[in-house]
Design a protein around this motif. Structure first.
Motif, mmCIF file in Angstrom:
data_model
loop_
_atom_site.group_PDB
_atom_site.id
_atom_site.type_symbol
_atom_site.label_atom_id
_atom_site.label_comp_id
_atom_site.label_asym_id
_atom_site.label_seq_id
_atom_site.Cartn_x
_atom_site.Cartn_y
_atom_site.Cartn_z
ATOM 1 N N SER A 278 0.812 -1.209 0.000
ATOM 2 C CA SER A 278 0.000 0.000 0.000
ATOM 3 C C SER A 278 0.846 1.261 0.000
ATOM 4 C CB SER A 278 -0.930 0.017 1.223
ATOM 5 O OG SER A 278 -0.171 -0.055 2.409
ATOM 6 N N GLU A 279 2.155 1.140 0.311
ATOM 7 C CA GLU A 279 3.020 2.304 0.327
ATOM 8 C C GLU A 279 4.349 1.951 -0.329
ATOM 9 O OE1 GLU A 279 3.573 3.656 4.265
ATOM 10 O OE2 GLU A 279 1.480 4.235 4.557
ATOM 11 N N GLY B 181 1.264 9.784 -1.062
ATOM 12 C CA GLY B 181 0.327 10.680 -1.735
ATOM 13 C C GLY B 181 0.820 11.030 -3.122
ATOM 14 N N PHE C 43 -3.075 8.223 -5.022
ATOM 15 C CA PHE C 43 -2.043 7.599 -4.216
ATOM 16 C C PHE C 43 -1.154 6.735 -5.110
ATOM 17 C CE2 PHE C 43 -5.826 8.368 -1.802
ATOM 18 C CZ PHE C 43 -5.353 9.009 -0.664
ATOM 19 N N TYR D 152 2.082 3.591 -5.079
ATOM 20 C CA TYR D 152 2.828 2.614 -4.308
ATOM 21 C C TYR D 152 3.606 1.722 -5.254
ATOM 22 C CZ TYR D 152 -1.195 -0.378 -5.365
ATOM 23 O OH TYR D 152 -2.185 -1.066 -6.007
ATOM 24 N N GLU E 71 -7.357 5.045 -4.042
ATOM 25 C CA GLU E 71 -7.463 4.862 -2.606
ATOM 26 C C GLU E 71 -6.092 4.578 -2.008
ATOM 27 O OE1 GLU E 71 -10.359 1.922 -1.648
ATOM 28 O OE2 GLU E 71 -12.018 3.008 -2.589
ATOM 29 N N ALA E 72 -5.942 4.931 -0.748
ATOM 30 C CA ALA E 72 -4.649 4.797 -0.098
ATOM 31 C C ALA E 72 -4.224 3.354 0.043
ATOM 32 C CB ALA E 72 -4.687 5.468 1.273
ATOM 33 N N ASP E 73 -5.204 2.432 0.278
ATOM 34 C CA ASP E 73 -4.817 1.034 0.448
ATOM 35 C C ASP E 73 -4.603 0.342 -0.881
ATOM 36 O OD1 ASP E 73 -7.369 0.734 -0.446
ATOM 37 O OD2 ASP E 73 -8.152 -0.174 1.384
#
Length: 301
Positions: free
Chosen positions: A29-30, A77, A105, A107, A119-121
């Motif tokens: 996710s990141e 972000g 976002f 990743y 979405e962030a996830d």
């Protein structure tokens, strides 16, 4: 920013469907490594291949009315934007198709590239809309089947990831502080306690003969109105003041008619601090030459 909306605190004065499901990692996710080559980078599209109405279109960018930029920020972000420079609105059908704003976002894809997600996830294939990787010294961004080749640009000063298009829409004042030359006290206030309904509206014109416009509406206590329509703007690559939160740019607003009749001079400046926070500064000089500066926070409504 608070959980329930923008903070009323002022900055100090001087102050088709996704095709990437097979490539998605199971749990990423990141960015895996903060030292990767993507973090805190800025990219601008220079070439594209697109499919439209059954035909393949190729061309170069940027154009006068079409710029594509991508900012990959720290913490996962990102900001992807298609916009017309010096305009109060974003362009491009992707925002309409995806139902997203410029914020998204990014990743790592685990193979030296990255995904863009709404979405962030980001691990759900329905949220991924683009994948990027380096190819022959350029970033190749596959965006729902269309391809954009992007070249790296210097990261702008703080706030440069936002642009004039982020001003689009209606804003209402939340709070402010006023400083008068020779008076050591700073007057801090909220719009609600002072019964001020002060609004700014930024709108775009699709008629090439009509410029984009700004409307200023001010009601200080019920029935006491000031209103300036279609204020002109000038883009300036300088902050409103040092430390204001956007060091990259500001707009100066010009009214055809004087808004504050009791002052000899008036100046209006706006900028964006984040996606939901606008900063307005009004500088006034009275007939005795005394300067008053009011710095105000607005939020979208």
């Amino acid at each position: 920013m608070g959980e329930n909306g923008p903070s009323s605190a002022l900055p100090p004065i001087n102050k088709e469907s996704s095709t990437y499901s097979d490539a998605l990692p199971e749990n990423t996710s990141e960015p895996e490594d903060t030292e990767d080559p993507w973090t805190n980078t800025c990219w601008q599209a220079v070439r594209y291949i697109m499919a439209k109405e059954g035909q393949t279109m190729e061309g170069t960018l940027p154009e006068d009315d079409w710029v594509i930029e991508l900012y990959l920020l720290e913490g996962g972000g990102a900001r992807y934007r298609e916009w017309k420079p010096r305009s109060f609105d974003y362009i491009g059908v992707y925002h309409l198709l995806l139902g997203i704003g410029p914020d998204c976002f990014w990743y790592s894809d685990g193979s030296g590239g990255f995904f863009l997600s709404t979405e962030a996830d980001g691990t759900n294939e329905d949220t991924v809309f683009a994948q990027g990787h380096m190819a022959d010294g350029q970033l190749m961004l596959d965006f729902l089947g269309d391809q954009f080749w992007m070249e790296r640009q210097p990261m702008p000063a703080k706030g440069g990831e936002y642009c004039m298009a982020d001003l689009f829409g209606q804003w209402r004042m939340v709070s402010g502080e006023t400083v008068t030359e020779g008076d050591p006290e700073v007057w801090n206030f909220t719009a609600s306690e002072m019964e001020i309904d002060r609004r700014l509206t930024f709108h775009s014109s699709w008629d090439e003969t009509e410029p984009d416009g700004v409307d200023y509406y001010d009601e200080w206590h019920p029935g006491y109105l000031r209103e300036a329509q279609a204020m002109a703007v000038e883009y300036q690559e300088t902050p409103i003041y040092e430390g204001c939160g956007n060091e990259a740019w500001r707009l100066q607003l010009f009214s055809v008619e004087t808004i504050y009749q009791n002052y000899a001079e008036e100046e209006f400046y706006v900028t964006v601090l984040d996606a939901d926070t606008l900063l307005l500064q009004v500088r006034l000089k009275d007939t005795d030459g005394v300067h008053t500066t009011s710095t105000q926070i607005f939020s979208h409504f």
